[in-house]
Design an enzyme around this catalytic site. Structure first.
Site, mmCIF file in Angstrom:
data_model
loop_
_atom_site.group_PDB
_atom_site.id
_atom_site.type_symbol
_atom_site.label_atom_id
_atom_site.label_comp_id
_atom_site.label_asym_id
_atom_site.label_seq_id
_atom_site.Cartn_x
_atom_site.Cartn_y
_atom_site.Cartn_z
ATOM 1 N N HIS A 88 0.827 -1.213 0.000
ATOM 2 C CA HIS A 88 0.000 0.000 0.000
ATOM 3 C C HIS A 88 0.861 1.264 0.000
ATOM 4 O O HIS A 88 0.485 2.290 0.562
ATOM 5 C CB HIS A 88 -0.955 0.014 1.199
ATOM 6 N N ASN A 161 -10.285 -3.330 1.600
ATOM 7 C CA ASN A 161 -9.863 -3.309 0.199
ATOM 8 C C ASN A 161 -11.064 -3.070 -0.696
ATOM 9 O O ASN A 161 -12.210 -3.038 -0.233
ATOM 10 C CB ASN A 161 -9.202 -4.637 -0.188
ATOM 11 N N HIS A 352 -4.810 0.751 11.708
ATOM 12 C CA HIS A 352 -4.610 -0.490 12.457
ATOM 13 C C HIS A 352 -5.962 -1.150 12.683
ATOM 14 O O HIS A 352 -6.902 -0.516 13.182
ATOM 15 C CB HIS A 352 -3.941 -0.180 13.799
#
Length: 711
Positions: A88, A161, A352
């Protein structure tokens, strides 16, 4: 050097206990610096008299070590880059707001979902996965879709995603997956591409990846824009209400502009002609106040029903078809502000999966469990230590207090003797907060069993949902998957890898495998071993075409091709109607400045045809005017422009005699044939209506666009 701040800087921690800042932009403003008009100083605030020359011993003498101004500037420059993300790395981001539709208190005690109309600031980062920070936006790849909610209970990160499943089932295989997908270790090529031996070697040996392969070979892997792609939480999560009832949930982001993709050839050309295509589109849309919007939806499954689907909800390579469990919309996210500084915000933001709030929790998905460790571990290296949460873009809006102190880049000045708990010295002492008053408590899921390294048999069916995806695609979408597999496997040099992958594809669909094998010049091999063969009805929600996208043309970019002698009245009439409908119109010509109109008027030119390729536009219009059309027919760039747009299935329209340009370019509709997405007419109003409808379809994939015209 940093000048005096336009807004006085404050401590990185909360302003005062119990006094949270309600707006993330206000919070970031405390750290915002504006250099324009300020005195030039060192980082210590000393005004600089000469910023052009180093301190030397004589006019032509050596530089002196004592030149603190030079050393401070070069030290900052030498260290202004941080390690890019391993995955990413290439991203774009924006600020926005999430507004809930109704109270979800029956599902979750999360405060930001507690009432209708409640607004929560968000920061969203989109990204590709495999490529480096300097790679192109339009590579065939998964796209990250990470949302940081700055809730009044703390930060909640939904890190997902644009594809609802993943390559692997267990996080211990993640380094292997990424190493295989990255450039090969000996020569560091190819960049941002999976079309090479090591990726397909790994994938062919991992049957669990087959479902994800179908997605990644589809047009989902080359979205038209970030604002036109779905987002997914991928994993199964929990929602827990105030009564302690837990339910499984899957998260979905549904773009209000619909889900659209690029043509593969177009994506490859964009990588060279406009490698920043997606980030530019996102930023430009926000500047134009065409704010990208998504609905957040959830699929909710009662724990008692978790086994009714024939697959394991903890398996990240599986999805729940929307026909079995509909997606319930729970709120809308609007992105309405671009970052002020790419590094400070987009690059330093730290997501996170473990950033949770009361009412939302994780499950035992073995891929998710690994992510719970990996995200913090990687930030420690990338952002230089344990205090990355104090970087302004990562800092929560609500007050935060704990006894963690010191370490690299600590910003908070913690007063007092006590840095441990419990303690009797501070009165009153820092205290835990029970769950009944908002304290976070993990769901008390019963656990039993032996310690084993083993995969559950409920994870064993690797092909049934890959078949579901294939059978849910329209014929053009299936053709795109075939062509992508032909391209990718055609780049593989090891015959055994190609055959092994074809054996896996036989389990998805024999016709698919045969179409790929034909181009590779090999017979269809026997199917690889499999476990399970569940049958699903096709799911229109898995198709970008069959799903039924909105037909709006708001934000669509339309190229007008014109030259001197153009019918300025027709051009302006069509432009006015398209602009009124929300499209962005650019007039392209052989020269800049103004075009001479056929009736003596002038038309302002926005860009040169040669500098603005067709691949950055959604549709093409050619106005009339004999001299203009003649000049365009004599321009190889203009002829290539319309041919390429036709090849990429875009809408084209020509007014009056401009159809001659389409005929000259070999486009059959101009000769009287009926071809989807191509309009010619002498009637301006009729043409505009048809053209707007054609643009709203997005792409006319049904026409034979691959080989009909060589662009």
């Amino acid at each position: 050097m940093v000048a005096n701040r336009a807004v006085a800087a404050q401590p990185a921690g909360p302003v005062a206990a119990g006094a949270p800042i309600a707006n993330k932009l206000e919070d970031l403003a405390r750290e915002t610096s504006i250099d324009a008009g300020q005195a030039l100083t060192t980082n210590q605030g000393v005004k600089i008299a000469d910023h052009q020359n180093t301190l030397k011993a004589g006019l032509r003498g050596p530089a002196l070590l004592e030149d603190q101004l030079f050393r401070e500037k070069l030290t900052a420059f030498d260290h202004e880059r941080i390690p890019e993300r391993v995955v990413h790395a290439r991203g774009a981001a924006a600020h926005g707001v999430f507004e809930s539709y109704a109270s979800l208190s029956q599902l979750t005690k999360a405060s930001f979902l507690a009432s209708a109309g409640k607004k929560t600031p968000v920061f969203v980062r989109f990204s590709t996965v495999a490529g480096s920070k300097g790679s192109a936006d339009t590579a065939r790849d998964v796209r990250g879709f990470a949302v940081k909610f700055y809730t009044d209970e703390g930060n909640y990160d939904l890190v997902g995603n644009n594809i609802p499943v993943f390559f692997i089932q267990d996080a211990i295989k993640f380094p292997d997956l990424i190493h295989a997908a990255k450039p090969e270790a000996d020569r560091e090529i190819p960049q941002a591409s999976t079309a090479h031996d090591t990726f397909w070697d790994f994938i062919s040996l991992m049957p669990e990846s087959t479902h994800m392969v179908m997605w990644i070979m589809s047009d989902r892997a080359i979205p038209r824009a970030y604002q036109m792609m779905e987002g997914f939480g991928v994993h199964t999560f929990r929602m827990i209400n105030a009564q302690g009832t837990s339910r499984f949930v899957k998260f979905h982001w549904k773009p209000l502009k619909g889900v659209h993709g690029l043509a593969w050839d177009e994506a490859q050309k964009l990588a060279g002609k406009d490698p920043d295509f997606h980030r530019r589109d996102l930023a430009d849309a926000i500047v134009a106040k065409d704010f990208p919007e998504w609905e957040l939806g959830v699929q909710v499954v009662e724990e008692a029903d978790a086994t009714r689907f024939g697959f394991d909800l903890l398996d990240a390579t599986k999805l729940i078809p929307e026909e079995l469990v509909p997606v319930r919309p729970i709120g809308k996210m609007t992105l309405n502000r671009n970052p002020d500084n790419y590094f400070a915000e987009t690059e330093q933001v730290a997501f996170h999966t473990g950033n949770l709030v009361p009412g939302i929790d994780v499950t035992d998905d073995p891929l998710l469990q690994g992510r719970m460790f990996s995200y913090v571990d990687t930030q420690l290296t990338r952002l230089g230590g344990p205090n990355f949460h104090e970087i302004p873009i990562n800092r929560p809006l609500c007050p935060f207090h704990n006894l963690q102190r010191d370490g690299f880049h600590r910003q908070t000045i913690a007063k007092g003797r006590v840095n441990y708990e419990p303690s009797s010295i501070d009165v009153p002492p820092i205290q835990e907060v029970p769950p009944s008053r908002g304290g976070f408590a993990s769901y008390p899921e019963p656990i039993s069993g032996n310690k084993v390294r083993h995969r559950s048999e409920t994870f064993a069916d690797h092909y049934s949902q890959a078949t579901l995806f294939w059978q849910s695609q329209t014929k053009p979408e299936q053709q795109h998957i075939v062509e992508a597999l032909q391209f990718e496997l055609g780049k593989v040099s090891v015959p055994a890898v190609r055959l092994r992958m074809l054996s896996n594809l036989v389990n998805v669909d024999r016709d698919l495998a045969a179409r790929v094998a034909a181009v590779l010049g090999v017979p269809v091999p026997p199917a690889s071993p499999r476990v399970g063969n569940r049958k699903y009805a096709p799911s229109p929600a898995l198709s970008m075409i069959a799903r039924g996208n909105p037909k709006s043309i708001v934000g669509r970019k339309i190229a007008f091709l014109a030259a001197d002698g153009v019918d300025e009245a027709g051009l302006q009439a069509v432009k006015a109607e398209l602009t009124k409908s929300g499209a962005v119109v650019k007039v392209l010509a052989p020269h800049l400045g103004n075009l001479r109109g056929a009736n003596g008027g002038a038309v302002k030119v926005d860009d040169l045809i040669v500098t603005m390729p067709s691949v950055v536009f959604d549709a093409v219009f050619v106005p009339g005017g004999d001299a203009s059309v003649k000049a365009l027919k004599a321009s190889g760039d203009a002829v290539h422009f319309v041919r390429e747009a036709f090849k990429h299935a875009k809408a084209l329209a020509a007014l009056a005699g401009a159809s001659d340009l389409l005929s000259f370019a070999g486009i059959p509709a101009a000769a009287g044939a009926t071809v989807p997405g191509v309009s010619t007419s002498l009637d301006t109003n009729a043409l505009v209506r048809k053209f707007i409808a054609d643009i709203g379809v997005h792409r006319h994939w049904e026409r034979a666009q691959k080989d009909s015209i060589a662009a």
